[in-house]
Design a protein around this motif. Structure first.
Motif, PDB file in Angstrom:
ATOM      1  N   ALA A 152       0.844  -1.205   0.000  1.00  0.00           N
ATOM      2  CA  ALA A 152       0.000   0.000   0.000  1.00  0.00           C
ATOM      3  C   ALA A 152       0.877   1.251   0.000  1.00  0.00           C
ATOM      4  N   HIS A 153       1.909   1.267   0.843  1.00  0.00           N
ATOM      5  CA  HIS A 153       2.822   2.417   0.884  1.00  0.00           C
ATOM      6  C   HIS A 153       3.564   2.579  -0.439  1.00  0.00           C
ATOM      7  N   GLU A 154       4.006   1.464  -1.043  1.00  0.00           N
ATOM      8  CA  GLU A 154       4.722   1.534  -2.324  1.00  0.00           C
ATOM      9  C   GLU A 154       3.819   2.077  -3.424  1.00  0.00           C
ATOM     10  N   ILE A 155       2.555   1.669  -3.432  1.00  0.00           N
ATOM     11  CA  ILE A 155       1.605   2.170  -4.431  1.00  0.00           C
ATOM     12  C   ILE A 155       1.445   3.682  -4.275  1.00  0.00           C
ATOM     13  N   LEU A 156       1.269   4.139  -3.036  1.00  0.00           N
ATOM     14  CA  LEU A 156       1.113   5.573  -2.784  1.00  0.00           C
ATOM     15  C   LEU A 156       2.360   6.344  -3.192  1.00  0.00           C
ATOM     16  N   GLU A 157       3.522   5.800  -2.899  1.00  0.00           N
ATOM     17  CA  GLU A 157       4.766   6.476  -3.248  1.00  0.00           C
ATOM     18  C   GLU A 157       4.966   6.540  -4.759  1.00  0.00           C
ATOM     19  N   LYS A 158       4.791   5.416  -5.433  1.00  0.00           N
ATOM     20  CA  LYS A 158       5.032   5.369  -6.878  1.00  0.00           C
ATOM     21  C   LYS A 158       4.064   6.260  -7.651  1.00  0.00           C
ATOM     22  N   ASN A 159       2.815   6.335  -7.172  1.00  0.00           N
ATOM     23  CA  ASN A 159       1.789   7.090  -7.886  1.00  0.00           C
ATOM     24  C   ASN A 159       1.574   8.494  -7.310  1.00  0.00           C
ATOM     25  N   LYS A 160       2.412   8.876  -6.345  1.00  0.00           N
ATOM     26  CA  LYS A 160       2.324  10.193  -5.694  1.00  0.00           C
ATOM     27  C   LYS A 160       0.916  10.432  -5.157  1.00  0.00           C
ATOM     28  N   GLY A 161       0.425   9.438  -4.438  1.00  0.00           N
ATOM     29  CA  GLY A 161      -0.938   9.477  -3.914  1.00  0.00           C
ATOM     30  C   GLY A 161      -1.793   8.470  -4.655  1.00  0.00           C
ATOM     31  N   ILE A 162      -3.085   8.638  -4.565  1.00  0.00           N
ATOM     32  CA  ILE A 162      -3.985   7.653  -5.167  1.00  0.00           C
ATOM     33  C   ILE A 162      -4.904   8.261  -6.228  1.00  0.00           C
ATOM     34  N   GLU A 163      -4.749   9.567  -6.474  1.00  0.00           N
ATOM     35  CA  GLU A 163      -5.594  10.232  -7.461  1.00  0.00           C
ATOM     36  C   GLU A 163      -5.432   9.599  -8.843  1.00  0.00           C
ATOM     37  N   GLY A 164      -6.558   9.290  -9.470  1.00  0.00           N
ATOM     38  CA  GLY A 164      -6.544   8.695 -10.801  1.00  0.00           C
ATOM     39  C   GLY A 164      -6.282   7.206 -10.815  1.00  0.00           C
ATOM     40  N   CYS A 165      -6.189   6.583  -9.635  1.00  0.00           N
ATOM     41  CA  CYS A 165      -5.909   5.144  -9.548  1.00  0.00           C
ATOM     42  C   CYS A 165      -7.185   4.374  -9.223  1.00  0.00           C
ATOM     43  N   VAL A 166      -7.264   3.169  -9.744  1.00  0.00           N
ATOM     44  CA  VAL A 166      -8.310   2.210  -9.370  1.00  0.00           C
ATOM     45  C   VAL A 166      -7.623   0.872  -9.128  1.00  0.00           C
ATOM     46  N   LEU A 167      -8.168   0.099  -8.199  1.00  0.00           N
ATOM     47  CA  LEU A 167      -7.638  -1.224  -7.897  1.00  0.00           C
ATOM     48  C   LEU A 167      -8.579  -2.256  -8.483  1.00  0.00           C
ATOM     49  N   VAL A 168      -8.026  -3.290  -9.107  1.00  0.00           N
ATOM     50  CA  VAL A 168      -8.843  -4.359  -9.687  1.00  0.00           C
ATOM     51  C   VAL A 168      -8.230  -5.696  -9.280  1.00  0.00           C
ATOM     52  N   GLY A 169      -9.027  -6.516  -8.599  1.00  0.00           N
ATOM     53  CA  GLY A 169      -8.582  -7.841  -8.192  1.00  0.00           C
ATOM     54  C   GLY A 169      -9.040  -8.894  -9.182  1.00  0.00           C
ATOM     55  N   ILE A 170      -8.158  -9.839  -9.486  1.00  0.00           N
ATOM     56  CA  ILE A 170      -8.513 -10.968 -10.348  1.00  0.00           C
ATOM     57  C   ILE A 170      -9.191 -12.005  -9.466  1.00  0.00           C
ATOM     58  N   LYS A 171     -10.388 -12.439  -9.894  1.00  0.00           N
ATOM     59  CA  LYS A 171     -11.098 -13.459  -9.114  1.00  0.00           C
ATOM     60  C   LYS A 171     -10.251 -14.718  -9.081  1.00  0.00           C
ATOM     61  N   THR A 172     -10.084 -15.356  -8.010  1.00  0.00           N
ATOM     62  CA  THR A 172     -10.794 -15.287  -6.764  1.00  0.00           C
ATOM     63  C   THR A 172      -9.984 -14.560  -5.707  1.00  0.00           C
ATOM     64  N   ARG A 173      -8.745 -14.928  -5.476  1.00  0.00           N
ATOM     65  CA  ARG A 173      -8.005 -14.381  -4.344  1.00  0.00           C
ATOM     66  C   ARG A 173      -7.410 -13.006  -4.584  1.00  0.00           C
ATOM     67  N   GLY A 174      -7.361 -12.549  -5.817  1.00  0.00           N
ATOM     68  CA  GLY A 174      -6.904 -11.182  -6.069  1.00  0.00           C
ATOM     69  C   GLY A 174      -7.890 -10.138  -5.572  1.00  0.00           C
TER      70      GLY A 174
END
Length: 185
Positions: free
Chosen positions: A21-43
């Protein structure tokens, strides 16, 4: 699996997801414009857990969706692949167009599942970029795919198997490694 041992327990999974979670925030300079998508089932529960951690860290919610890629798999072609893009997110009218999509899966192995997921996502629009997050990367790629965020790198032989259990689907959190079951014919 025969003779397995735990390589990540509940605490290790929690720490890995917090780090991701911290790496995602750092790489993307926050979460603006981001969406998370999990692959069924365990993603899917992994993406949901990361969304929850990001909300705790940033105080900002992030859209979290899920995708079923079964009709896109190259080992299961049963007609024309199709994903219902309206069912990617629980809220109607959400698009991945020009968004940074962070795709989640439990284990990265050959790369074929991720390729299928990217094909399905591209049928739903043109994201600005797709990033990949996995709980375990076991190597043995057959396609040129790599994860941007990895909970744990687990070098394996092809005779070994990684098994992820999550409380949402399996009533416990752990990652196990062991030899593949032999199929008797």
């Amino acid at each position: 699996m025969n003779e397995t041992h735990v390589i990540m327990d509940e605490a290790a999974i929690r720490r890995a997801l917090t780090r991701i979670a911290h790496e995602i925030l750092e790489k993307n300079k926050g979460i603006e414009g981001c969406v998370l998508v999990g692959i069924k089932t365990r993603g899917v529960p992994l993406a949901q857990r990361i969304a929850k951690r990001i909300l705790e860290i940033e105080g900002t919610p992030v859209l979290c969706g899920e995708i079923d890629i079964s009709s896109y798999r190259d080992d299961r072609k049963a007609g024309v692949p199709a994903v219902d893009c309206q069912e990617l997110f629980p809220e109607p009218g959400i698009s991945i167009e020009d968004k940074k999509v962070i795709l989640f899966d439990d284990v990265l192995y050959t790369g074929r599942t991720i390729r299928a997921a990217m094909d399905a996502l591209m049928d739903c629009g043109r994201p600005q970029m797709i990033q990949l997050a996995v709980l375990a990367d076991r190597g043995h790629r057959e396609l040129p795919i790599r994860a941007d965020y990895v909970g744990k790198n687990v070098p394996t032989s092809r005779t070994e198997e990684i098994e992820v259990s999550l409380s949402e689907t399996d009533e416990k959190d752990e990652v196990r490694i062991g030899s593949r079951r032999e199929v008797l014919v």
